[in-house]
Scaffold this active site. Structure first.
Site, mmCIF file in Angstrom:
data_model
loop_
_atom_site.group_PDB
_atom_site.id
_atom_site.type_symbol
_atom_site.label_atom_id
_atom_site.label_comp_id
_atom_site.label_asym_id
_atom_site.label_seq_id
_atom_site.Cartn_x
_atom_site.Cartn_y
_atom_site.Cartn_z
ATOM 1 N N ASP A 1 47.798 38.167 33.783
ATOM 2 C CA ASP A 1 46.976 39.053 34.784
ATOM 3 C C ASP A 1 45.702 38.121 35.337
ATOM 4 O OD1 ASP A 1 44.863 40.898 36.559
ATOM 5 O OD2 ASP A 1 46.677 42.685 35.520
ATOM 6 N N HIS B 1 48.485 41.685 39.528
ATOM 7 C CA HIS B 1 47.958 42.503 38.622
ATOM 8 C C HIS B 1 48.559 44.165 38.452
ATOM 9 C CE1 HIS B 1 43.482 44.138 37.657
ATOM 10 N NE2 HIS B 1 43.699 44.317 38.308
ATOM 11 N N SER C 1 43.406 48.806 36.032
ATOM 12 C CA SER C 1 42.007 47.827 36.320
ATOM 13 C C SER C 1 41.345 49.391 35.682
ATOM 14 C CB SER C 1 41.758 48.084 37.380
ATOM 15 O OG SER C 1 41.467 46.192 37.408
#
Length: 529
Positions: free
Chosen positions: A470, A498, A238
């Site tokens: 995602d 995710h 991320s």
């Protein structure tokens, strides 16, 4: 952004990624998710310039540090503290202390070096992630060959954490209405943002100017040197992909094996990031809704209900909460408000394994007037414990994001103008995420960063991983980053949730493990399901 696995406690990142008030998102300007303004195009044309390969004399003392490892309460792990300059432009102006942790390579096999990990955020604790997951949950073959390393970025967790509000103040903040219906409610939201920002400024007036991603990436190079490694090996999720890509842009010749999972696109200004992330959550909700209506206990509809209608049913429930919050049985008397319920739903979008829990929590709330389940999901997102204390995740998230990019919006009027775009991107979440993007307008220090391409010319192959549905880091961002990095290999996971590594795809895990262990990256464009 923030990457996470909720609610099972294993994080792959932090909250969303940009800096928003109640989310974790970014900050800047533009017109729509698909049409870039001239300012966006100009920003995207600029590239992050690499630093000189030689170490400046003023930084030598930092690069020559040796960590003094000590036990730190977690069996098998050691901790140390390293120093970095508060201000790289003025190294003599003071230091910031960085918390570092490691789990030594277990063998068998030749040690390959150190493998740094970062779970995202910004604001996620890398040390906590290492001790709670990566150091014990990464593939045994990887842990056998690498010293597993984590460093909490400056301003995060154990590295001089930024603090903004106390527990009761955060309780009030997280219940603030982020879908204001009139001028009075929008003024209350602005007041909440200002109080939050002022609290951060009062707590760390100097540090708040020096928690940027560029500075955190430079800190990682000091850690690399202190560990005795010539190259940096790294797995970032991320926001951690932005941190890793920034490192590659600054130090391309020091790039070892880099995995950037759930990638961000550094060329996008904050408003564009926020808008496209909103679309990502809309896509994730559609996938959840399709699954939900196939279940006999779905409170959003039955097998004949479309995702759009399921979304309207959920939005109607949120509107009811706006007027009549639900009891939760919480020891502190908190009730389930629209903002808390929305965050609870968003939290479950990060991992499809949480869909059943979300469905059950929605059923309890919508049919039994019991908001406890959604409150639990929201608390897990905000990292609030049973004693009413909050980790510094949300504080660091805003501090980093508001420094990295100029504000998405400068005023409530600008938000109102943009609402149609955000509501189109996600009819369920768009309004709240648009208003959440306003927080950086009131930040006590001006942004020092800007949207820039990262090319990292001359770097070794870098694996960029994107998941097609995602919610927090839309797949197009992985395509965008892979299109910028000169040595990128794009690895695609066709699935939900995710990030992709360690989430059940043998194809993804095999490709990444082979890269980490044999230095053989996957073919560019490889797809897994």
């Amino acid at each position: 952004m923030h990457s996470r696995r909720t609610p099972r406690g294993t994080r792959t990142g932090a909250t969303l990624l940009a800096a928003v008030a109640l989310l974790a998102a970014g900050c800047s300007s533009g017109s729509s998710a698909s049409t870039a303004s001239s300012a966006e195009e100009e920003a995207a044309a600029a590239a992050l310039a690499p630093l000189p390969r030689s170490t400046p004399a003023a930084l030598t003392r930092y690069y020559e540090q040796k960590p003094a490892w000590r036990d730190c309460g977690a069996p098998g792990f050691q901790c140390a503290t390293l120093n970095a300059p508060l201000d790289y432009a003025e190294p003599a102006a003071g230091d910031v202390r960085l918390a570092v942790a490691r789990k030594k390579a277990t063998g068998p096999g030749k040690r390959l070096g150190s493998l740094l990990v970062n779970p995202g955020g910004p604001g996620g604790s890398a040390v906590g992630y290492l001790q709670g997951y990566a150091g014990i949950g990464y593939p045994a073959a990887v842990r056998a060959r690498y010293d597993m390393i984590a460093v909490d970025p400056r301003g995060v967790a154990r590295s001089e954490p930024v603090e903004c509000l106390d527990g009761p103040e955060m309780d009030a903040y997280t219940t603030t209405d982020v879908t204001p219906d009139d001028a009075k409610e929008s003024e209350a939201l602005v007041a909440a943002y200002k109080k939050f920002a002022e609290g951060c400024g009062a707590d760390a007036p100097k540090l708040l100017r020096h928690v940027s991603t560029v500075e955190a990436a430079r800190d990682m190079d000091i850690v690399r040197a202190a560990l005795g490694d010539k190259k940096l090996h790294y797995v970032g999720a991320s926001y951690g992909t932005f941190l890793g890509a920034t490192y590659a842009g600054l130090f391309p010749k020091r790039v070892g094996r880099l995995v950037l999972d759930g990638a961000m696109d550094p060329s996008l200004p904050a408003r564009r990031l926020n808008l496209e992330q909103t679309e990502g959550f809309g896509t994730a909700f559609t996938a959840f809704a399709k699954d939900c209506v196939r279940q006999s206990d779905c409170p959003l509809g039955d097998a004949g209900t479309t995702p759009g209608q399921a979304g309207r049913n959920l939005k109607a429930f949120f509107d009811d909460l706006d007027a009549r919050p639900l009891p939760t049985g919480d020891a502190d008397g908190r009730r389930l408000t629209e903002s808390l319920a929305t965050m609870g739903v968003i939290a479950a979008m990060y991992d499809e394994a949480a869909w059943q829990q979300l469905r059950e929590s929605l059923t309890a709330a919508m049919r039994e007037n019991d908001g406890a389940g959604l409150l639990f999901l929201s608390d897990s997102y905000f990292e609030r414990n049973a004693e009413g204390e909050y980790a510094n995740l949300m504080f660091a998230n805003a501090a980093v994001n508001c420094l990295d990019l100029p504000p998405a919006f400068a005023s409530p009027d600008q938000v109102r103008t943009a609402l149609p775009d955000f509501q189109k991107a996600s009819p369920v979440f768009g309004e709240g995420l648009a208003w959440a993007s306003l927080i950086c307008a009131y930040w006590p220090v001006a942004a020092t960063g800007e949207a820039r391409r990262i090319e990292a010319k001359g770097a070794a192959p870098i694996v960029v991983v994107g998941t097609t549905r995602d919610p927090a880091t839309p797949y197009r961002w992985a395509e965008g980053l892979a299109g910028q990095l000169s040595s990128a290999r794009l690895l695609t996971y066709d699935g939900d949730g995710h990030t992709a590594y360690g989430r059940g795809s043998a194809c993804i895990d095999s490709a990444i493990n082979t890269y980490l262990l044999a230095d053989t990256p996957p073919k560019h464009g490889k797809r897994c399901s």
